[in-house]
Design a protein around this motif. Structure first.
Motif, PDB file in Angstrom:
ATOM      1  N   ASP A   1       0.822  -1.217   0.000  1.00 15.59           N
ATOM      2  CA  ASP A   1       0.000   0.000   0.000  1.00 15.59           C
ATOM      3  C   ASP A   1       0.853   1.264   0.000  1.00 15.59           C
ATOM      4  OD1 ASP A   1       0.970  -0.140   2.563  1.00 15.59           O
ATOM      5  OD2 ASP A   1      -0.978   0.028   3.563  1.00 15.59           O
ATOM      6  N   ARG A   2       2.132   1.137  -0.348  1.00 14.79           N
ATOM      7  CA  ARG A   2       3.025   2.288  -0.492  1.00 14.79           C
ATOM      8  C   ARG A   2       3.480   2.386  -1.944  1.00 14.79           C
ATOM      9  NH1 ARG A   2       0.883   3.025   3.944  1.00 14.79           N
ATOM     10  NH2 ARG A   2       2.037   3.158   5.915  1.00 14.79           N
ATOM     11  N   GLU A   3       3.861   3.594  -2.352  1.00 16.23           N
ATOM     12  CA  GLU A   3       4.316   3.794  -3.727  1.00 16.23           C
ATOM     13  C   GLU A   3       5.272   4.989  -3.789  1.00 16.23           C
ATOM     14  OE1 GLU A   3       2.454   4.402  -8.241  1.00 16.23           O
ATOM     15  OE2 GLU A   3       1.134   4.160  -6.497  1.00 16.23           O
ATOM     16  N   ILE A   4       6.298   4.892  -4.632  1.00 19.44           N
ATOM     17  CA  ILE A   4       7.197   6.013  -4.893  1.00 19.44           C
ATOM     18  C   ILE A   4       6.686   6.761  -6.122  1.00 19.44           C
ATOM     19  CG2 ILE A   4       9.538   6.698  -5.526  1.00 19.44           C
ATOM     20  CD1 ILE A   4      10.555   4.232  -4.031  1.00 19.44           C
ATOM     21  N   ILE A   5       6.478   8.074  -5.961  1.00 20.58           N
ATOM     22  CA  ILE A   5       5.949   8.907  -7.032  1.00 20.58           C
ATOM     23  C   ILE A   5       7.026   9.892  -7.485  1.00 20.58           C
ATOM     24  CG2 ILE A   5       4.206  10.644  -7.641  1.00 20.58           C
ATOM     25  CD1 ILE A   5       3.004   7.916  -7.182  1.00 20.58           C
ATOM     26  N   SER A   6       7.240   9.966  -8.797  1.00 20.16           N
ATOM     27  CA  SER A   6       8.159  10.961  -9.348  1.00 20.16           C
ATOM     28  C   SER A   6       7.671  11.369 -10.728  1.00 20.16           C
ATOM     29  CB  SER A   6       9.582  10.393  -9.450  1.00 20.16           C
ATOM     30  OG  SER A   6       9.680   9.493 -10.533  1.00 20.16           O
ATOM     31  N   PHE A   7       8.280  12.414 -11.288  1.00 18.75           N
ATOM     32  CA  PHE A   7       7.874  12.832 -12.639  1.00 18.75           C
ATOM     33  C   PHE A   7       8.250  11.776 -13.668  1.00 18.75           C
ATOM     34  CE2 PHE A   7      12.182  14.608 -12.266  1.00 18.75           C
ATOM     35  CZ  PHE A   7      12.757  14.219 -13.459  1.00 18.75           C
ATOM     36  N   MET A   8       9.123  10.835 -13.297  1.00 23.97           N
ATOM     37  CA  MET A   8       9.519   9.778 -14.225  1.00 23.97           C
ATOM     38  C   MET A   8       8.429   8.727 -14.401  1.00 23.97           C
ATOM     39  SD  MET A   8      12.581  10.569 -15.219  1.00 23.97           S
ATOM     40  CE  MET A   8      13.333   9.055 -15.819  1.00 23.97           C
ATOM     41  N   ASN A   9       7.623   8.500 -13.361  1.00 30.55           N
ATOM     42  CA  ASN A   9       6.618   7.432 -13.465  1.00 30.55           C
ATOM     43  C   ASN A   9       5.183   7.921 -13.326  1.00 30.55           C
ATOM     44  OD1 ASN A   9       6.248   7.907 -10.725  1.00 30.55           O
ATOM     45  ND2 ASN A   9       7.194   6.011 -10.035  1.00 30.55           N
TER      46      ASN A   9
END
Length: 241
Positions: free
Chosen positions: A72-80
């Motif tokens: 239930d966690r996620e890494i968010i960046s402009f790449m994805n």
């Protein structure tokens, strides 16, 4: 603590557990350091947690998250994530939802998340350093789909116009890719300064401020802060922090 502060604390403790397991160095930053020093936790009116790490440490963190990050966690960046048009990276709770002003127009929500700021080295040569900073500012402006009134930007309008014209000719993806390579991939580890990747802001820190993390009480948990904590706060907020 408020409900959102509790949720944010869960996130930073998740990050801390992954980093401790894999020997990854990170630090609290910004208002979170200020809160640790003044309040042993959150500044009472604050509702977020900020952390920072070098790009090398972040790459290790990303790798560790492939196996150790909860579902239930996620890494968010402009790449994805196309709607995330900032260089700041987020560690997100996928079971929650909140909206940012920058996402209102495309109605895209994001979960409650802590911000991860990247410390990238600046070139030692002054001319290269100035160009690097200029390209970073222009990169942010090109990344953002609306015009940001950034006082640092106006010095570099000519560069922006040139790259904007190139984007129309060869495609924005190619222009941004070349900028990304120069800014975030090529090595510039010969200097004594870090450029703190915070969107439209421009913060530069001496590397020696970070050093070996010190651990301070943050809401009952010992979390890392820059080694030269008070000097870091002065560099961020001035002598009157």
């Amino acid at each position: 603590m408020t409900e959102i502060q509790e949720k944010m604390l869960e996130l930073v403790l998740d990050v801390d557990a992954i980093c401790r397991k894999h020997g990854i160095i990170y630090y609290l930053t910004g208002g979170s350091v200020l809160g640790a020093v003044r309040h042993k936790g959150y500044i009472p009116w604050d509702d977020d947690v900020d952390i920072m790490m070098t790009r090398q440490e972040f790459e290790k963190f990303q790798k560790a998250c492939e196996t150790d990050m909860a579902d239930d966690r996620e890494i968010i960046s402009f790449m994805n994530t196309p709607c995330h048009t900032k260089v700041t990276i987020k560690f997100m709770n996928k079971t929650t939802t909140q909206f940012f002003r920058s996402q209102v127009l495309d109605t895209t929500g994001c979960g409650i998340s802590l911000d991860i700021f990247i410390l990238d080295p600046l070139p030692k040569d002054k001319e290269e350093q100035e160009r690097h900073i200029a390209e970073y500012i222009v990169f942010n402006e090109l990344l953002t789909p609306y015009f940001m009134v950034n006082p640092y930007f106006y010095k570099h309008v000519d560069m922006y116009k040139k790259l904007h014209r190139q984007a129309k000719l060869v495609g924005k993806k190619r222009v941004m890719g070349e900028l990304y390579q120069r800014l975030f991939v090529e090595e510039h580890d010969d200097g004594d300064l870090y450029l703190y990747r915070w969107g439209q802001q421009l913060l530069i820190y001496e590397k020696k401020l970070m050093g070996t993390p010190r651990y301070m009480n943050f809401e009952g948990h010992m979390l890392p802060v820059p080694e030269k904590t008070l000097d870091f706060l002065r560099a961020t907020y001035g002598d009157g922090w």
